[in-house]
Design a protein around this motif. Structure first.
Motif, PDB file in Angstrom:
ATOM      1  N   TYR A  68       0.849  -1.184   0.000  1.00 22.78           N
ATOM      2  CA  TYR A  68       0.000   0.000   0.000  1.00 22.78           C
ATOM      3  C   TYR A  68       0.887   1.238   0.000  1.00 22.78           C
ATOM      4  O   TYR A  68       1.898   1.291   0.715  1.00 22.78           O
ATOM      5  N   ARG A  69       0.517   2.221  -0.817  1.00 19.10           N
ATOM      6  CA  ARG A  69       1.344   3.428  -0.937  1.00 19.10           C
ATOM      7  C   ARG A  69       0.620   4.718  -0.572  1.00 19.10           C
ATOM      8  O   ARG A  69       1.130   5.814  -0.829  1.00 19.10           O
ATOM      9  N   GLY A  70      -0.541   4.603   0.015  1.00 16.09           N
ATOM     10  CA  GLY A  70      -1.257   5.809   0.410  1.00 16.09           C
ATOM     11  C   GLY A  70      -1.870   6.520  -0.778  1.00 16.09           C
ATOM     12  O   GLY A  70      -2.028   5.967  -1.858  1.00 16.09           O
ATOM     13  N   GLY A  71      -2.218   7.758  -0.578  1.00 16.87           N
ATOM     14  CA  GLY A  71      -2.814   8.560  -1.655  1.00 16.87           C
ATOM     15  C   GLY A  71      -4.307   8.717  -1.491  1.00 16.87           C
ATOM     16  O   GLY A  71      -5.008   7.796  -1.047  1.00 16.87           O
ATOM     17  N   GLU A  72      -4.803   9.898  -1.850  1.00 15.30           N
ATOM     18  CA  GLU A  72      -6.219  10.198  -1.665  1.00 15.30           C
ATOM     19  C   GLU A  72      -7.114   9.375  -2.578  1.00 15.30           C
ATOM     20  O   GLU A  72      -8.223   9.002  -2.193  1.00 15.30           O
ATOM     21  N   SER A  73      -6.644   9.053  -3.784  1.00 14.94           N
ATOM     22  CA  SER A  73      -7.506   8.324  -4.712  1.00 14.94           C
ATOM     23  C   SER A  73      -7.821   6.928  -4.183  1.00 14.94           C
ATOM     24  O   SER A  73      -8.978   6.478  -4.243  1.00 14.94           O
ATOM     25  N   GLY A  74      -6.812   6.264  -3.640  1.00 14.06           N
ATOM     26  CA  GLY A  74      -7.046   4.938  -3.091  1.00 14.06           C
ATOM     27  C   GLY A  74      -7.978   4.972  -1.901  1.00 14.06           C
ATOM     28  O   GLY A  74      -8.860   4.115  -1.763  1.00 14.06           O
ATOM     29  N   MET A  75      -7.811   5.964  -1.020  1.00 13.89           N
ATOM     30  CA  MET A  75      -8.678   6.068   0.144  1.00 13.89           C
ATOM     31  C   MET A  75     -10.109   6.393  -0.252  1.00 13.89           C
ATOM     32  O   MET A  75     -11.061   5.898   0.351  1.00 13.89           O
ATOM     33  N   ARG A  76     -10.276   7.210  -1.287  1.00 11.83           N
ATOM     34  CA  ARG A  76     -11.635   7.516  -1.759  1.00 11.83           C
ATOM     35  C   ARG A  76     -12.311   6.257  -2.295  1.00 11.83           C
ATOM     36  O   ARG A  76     -13.499   6.029  -2.065  1.00 11.83           O
ATOM     37  N   LEU A  77     -11.549   5.428  -3.027  1.00 13.68           N
ATOM     38  CA  LEU A  77     -12.114   4.184  -3.541  1.00 13.68           C
ATOM     39  C   LEU A  77     -12.546   3.274  -2.398  1.00 13.68           C
ATOM     40  O   LEU A  77     -13.647   2.700  -2.432  1.00 13.68           O
ATOM     41  N   LEU A  78     -11.709   3.148  -1.384  1.00 10.69           N
ATOM     42  CA  LEU A  78     -12.057   2.287  -0.258  1.00 10.69           C
ATOM     43  C   LEU A  78     -13.267   2.824   0.499  1.00 10.69           C
ATOM     44  O   LEU A  78     -14.161   2.059   0.894  1.00 10.69           O
ATOM     45  N   SER A  79     -13.322   4.132   0.693  1.00 18.07           N
ATOM     46  CA  SER A  79     -14.457   4.729   1.385  1.00 18.07           C
ATOM     47  C   SER A  79     -15.749   4.503   0.605  1.00 18.07           C
ATOM     48  O   SER A  79     -16.811   4.215   1.187  1.00 18.07           O
ATOM     49  N   ALA A  80     -15.663   4.603  -0.716  1.00 19.57           N
ATOM     50  CA  ALA A  80     -16.848   4.375  -1.548  1.00 19.57           C
ATOM     51  C   ALA A  80     -17.335   2.934  -1.443  1.00 19.57           C
ATOM     52  O   ALA A  80     -18.527   2.657  -1.640  1.00 19.57           O
ATOM     53  N   LEU A  81     -16.427   2.014  -1.127  1.00 18.52           N
ATOM     54  CA  LEU A  81     -16.804   0.609  -0.955  1.00 18.52           C
ATOM     55  C   LEU A  81     -17.300   0.312   0.454  1.00 18.52           C
ATOM     56  O   LEU A  81     -17.669  -0.828   0.748  1.00 18.52           O
ATOM     57  N   GLY A  82     -17.281   1.309   1.330  1.00 18.40           N
ATOM     58  CA  GLY A  82     -17.772   1.121   2.689  1.00 18.40           C
ATOM     59  C   GLY A  82     -16.691   0.932   3.729  1.00 18.40           C
ATOM     60  O   GLY A  82     -16.998   0.734   4.908  1.00 18.40           O
ATOM     61  N   TYR A  83     -15.414   1.018   3.326  1.00 20.89           N
ATOM     62  CA  TYR A  83     -14.311   0.874   4.281  1.00 20.89           C
ATOM     63  C   TYR A  83     -13.944   2.262   4.798  1.00 20.89           C
ATOM     64  O   TYR A  83     -12.993   2.888   4.339  1.00 20.89           O
ATOM     65  N   ARG A  84     -14.696   2.726   5.772  1.00 19.00           N
ATOM     66  CA  ARG A  84     -14.561   4.104   6.250  1.00 19.00           C
ATOM     67  C   ARG A  84     -13.626   4.232   7.441  1.00 19.00           C
ATOM     68  O   ARG A  84     -13.400   5.332   7.951  1.00 19.00           O
ATOM     69  N   HIS A  85     -13.091   3.115   7.897  1.00 24.06           N
ATOM     70  CA  HIS A  85     -12.156   3.121   9.023  1.00 24.06           C
ATOM     71  C   HIS A  85     -10.834   2.552   8.536  1.00 24.06           C
ATOM     72  O   HIS A  85     -10.798   1.445   7.985  1.00 24.06           O
ATOM     73  N   ALA A  86      -9.754   3.283   8.721  1.00 27.31           N
ATOM     74  CA  ALA A  86      -8.462   2.854   8.182  1.00 27.31           C
ATOM     75  C   ALA A  86      -7.334   3.323   9.088  1.00 27.31           C
ATOM     76  O   ALA A  86      -7.441   4.344   9.771  1.00 27.31           O
ATOM     77  N   THR A  87      -6.257   2.557   9.090  1.00 25.02           N
ATOM     78  CA  THR A  87      -5.083   2.937   9.873  1.00 25.02           C
ATOM     79  C   THR A  87      -4.432   4.179   9.266  1.00 25.02           C
ATOM     80  O   THR A  87      -4.524   4.428   8.066  1.00 25.02           O
ATOM     81  N   THR A  88      -3.768   4.918  10.109  1.00 26.54           N
ATOM     82  CA  THR A  88      -3.201   6.204   9.683  1.00 26.54           C
ATOM     83  C   THR A  88      -1.679   6.164   9.544  1.00 26.54           C
ATOM     84  O   THR A  88      -1.095   7.124   9.035  1.00 26.54           O
ATOM     85  N   LEU A  89      -1.038   5.095   9.989  1.00 27.24           N
ATOM     86  CA  LEU A  89       0.415   4.994   9.878  1.00 27.24           C
ATOM     87  C   LEU A  89       0.765   4.521   8.465  1.00 27.24           C
ATOM     88  O   LEU A  89       0.816   3.329   8.182  1.00 27.24           O
ATOM     89  N   GLY A  90       0.985   5.478   7.578  1.00 25.89           N
ATOM     90  CA  GLY A  90       1.243   5.163   6.178  1.00 25.89           C
ATOM     91  C   GLY A  90       2.698   5.332   5.813  1.00 25.89           C
ATOM     92  O   GLY A  90       3.475   5.968   6.532  1.00 25.89           O
ATOM     93  N   PRO A  91       3.100   4.796   4.676  1.00 28.01           N
ATOM     94  CA  PRO A  91       4.494   4.916   4.236  1.00 28.01           C
ATOM     95  C   PRO A  91       4.784   6.297   3.663  1.00 28.01           C
ATOM     96  O   PRO A  91       3.872   7.002   3.222  1.00 28.01           O
ATOM     97  N   PRO A  92       6.048   6.701   3.632  1.00 27.05           N
ATOM     98  CA  PRO A  92       6.409   7.944   2.944  1.00 27.05           C
ATOM     99  C   PRO A  92       6.259   7.774   1.441  1.00 27.05           C
ATOM    100  O   PRO A  92       6.040   6.651   0.949  1.00 27.05           O
ATOM    101  N   PRO A  93       6.348   8.840   0.674  1.00 26.04           N
ATOM    102  CA  PRO A  93       6.156   8.748  -0.780  1.00 26.04           C
ATOM    103  C   PRO A  93       7.067   7.704  -1.425  1.00 26.04           C
ATOM    104  O   PRO A  93       8.243   7.580  -1.090  1.00 26.04           O
ATOM    105  N   ASN A  94       6.455   6.935  -2.321  1.00 25.04           N
ATOM    106  CA  ASN A  94       7.153   5.923  -3.134  1.00 25.04           C
ATOM    107  C   ASN A  94       7.699   4.752  -2.322  1.00 25.04           C
ATOM    108  O   ASN A  94       8.559   4.011  -2.798  1.00 25.04           O
ATOM    109  N   ARG A  95       7.197   4.577  -1.100  1.00 23.43           N
ATOM    110  CA  ARG A  95       7.560   3.414  -0.304  1.00 23.43           C
ATOM    111  C   ARG A  95       6.306   2.572  -0.064  1.00 23.43           C
ATOM    112  O   ARG A  95       5.182   3.072  -0.112  1.00 23.43           O
ATOM    113  N   ASN A  96       6.515   1.290   0.209  1.00 23.64           N
ATOM    114  CA  ASN A  96       5.398   0.370   0.424  1.00 23.64           C
ATOM    115  C   ASN A  96       5.173   0.110   1.902  1.00 23.64           C
ATOM    116  O   ASN A  96       6.125  -0.053   2.670  1.00 23.64           O
ATOM    117  N   GLY A  97       3.908   0.034   2.290  1.00 21.12           N
ATOM    118  CA  GLY A  97       3.548  -0.277   3.663  1.00 21.12           C
ATOM    119  C   GLY A  97       2.347  -1.202   3.702  1.00 21.12           C
ATOM    120  O   GLY A  97       2.043  -1.896   2.728  1.00 21.12           O
TER     121      GLY A  97
END
Length: 229
Positions: free
Chosen positions: A36-65
């Motif tokens: 997972y690389r973060g980004g608003e587009s991915g979070m919007r997609l997940l929220s639209a699918l009903g996944y409105r709760h997500a962890t906040t400890l994300g990777p820095p740019p261009n890194r995987n978490g």
């Protein structure tokens, strides 16, 4: 409750809409997404699918978490272990009925300190219902891989020694199934779910879904686990 753990390969990129469609079809209550690389587009997609709760400890740019996303609320517990160079590779949350650690370990010997941190953390779990699930980049010789490439397979014995079982292997002791294939066509079962014994007793089906990998959505197959909670 249905959990789905999946390495979506370098954040998903242009495959994200197709990945979202696949997730929607699976209807999981909880997602553990690695690379997972973060980004608003991915979070919007997940929220639209009903996944409105997500962890906040994300990777820095261009890194995987790793990301844990759910349809129901949870309490975020942060990184698993202290002092790791990439703490966003292992994160932990607490649901009402169990604790969950989402895992995305590095390759080769770089994953050794992550294994040590995870085993230490799970050893001190105060609940009898806990699991760690995700991409461990680890496999047993001649069982989860054709040869004996992985020098860290002994950690799979160590985690079982503290009371956590490899649920898929317990169900299929003679099974040969691979969750990742290299470009050279050799396969490895490196995506796992390790459950405490009490939680394993409440587990339903567990299986790998290879359709998504075959369709090119990722080079990994999702691991799907049902829990009777």
């Amino acid at each position: 409750m249905r959990l789905l753990a999946w390495n979506i390969r370098q954040g998903g990129g242009s495959r994200l809409p197709r990945i979202a469609d696949a997730l929607n079809r699976r209807g999981a209550d909880v997602l553990v997404l690695s690379e997972y690389r973060g980004g608003e587009s991915g979070m919007r997609l997940l929220s639209a699918l009903g996944y409105r709760h997500a962890t906040t400890l994300g990777p820095p740019p261009n890194r995987n978490g790793v990301l844990i996303a759910a349809r129901c609320p949870f309490r975020e517990r942060g990184a698993v272990g202290r002092g790791l160079p990439e703490p966003y590779r292992m994160v932990s949350v607490e649901f009402a009925a169990f604790r969950l650690s989402g895992i995305y370990m590095p390759n080769l010997l770089a994953k050794a300190p992550y294994w040590e941190a995870l085993i230490a953390a799970l050893s001190f779990e105060t609940t009898a219902h806990a699991l760690a699930i995700g991409d461990f980049n680890t496999c047993r010789a001649y069982v989860d891989e054709a040869g004996a490439i992985d020098a860290t397979a002994h950690y799979m014995d160590k985690i079982e020694q503290i009371g956590f079982c490899d649920l898929w292997r317990r169900r299929y002791p003679e099974g040969r199934e691979y969750s990742w294939f290299s470009t050279r066509g050799n396969g490895f079962r490196i995506d796992h779910a390790f459950l405490s014994h009490d939680l394993a007793a409440r587990a339903g089906t567990i299986h790998y879904s290879h359709d998504e990998r075959i369709a090119g959505l990722s080079d990994h197959s999702p691991l799907i686990l049902e829990l009777a909670l």
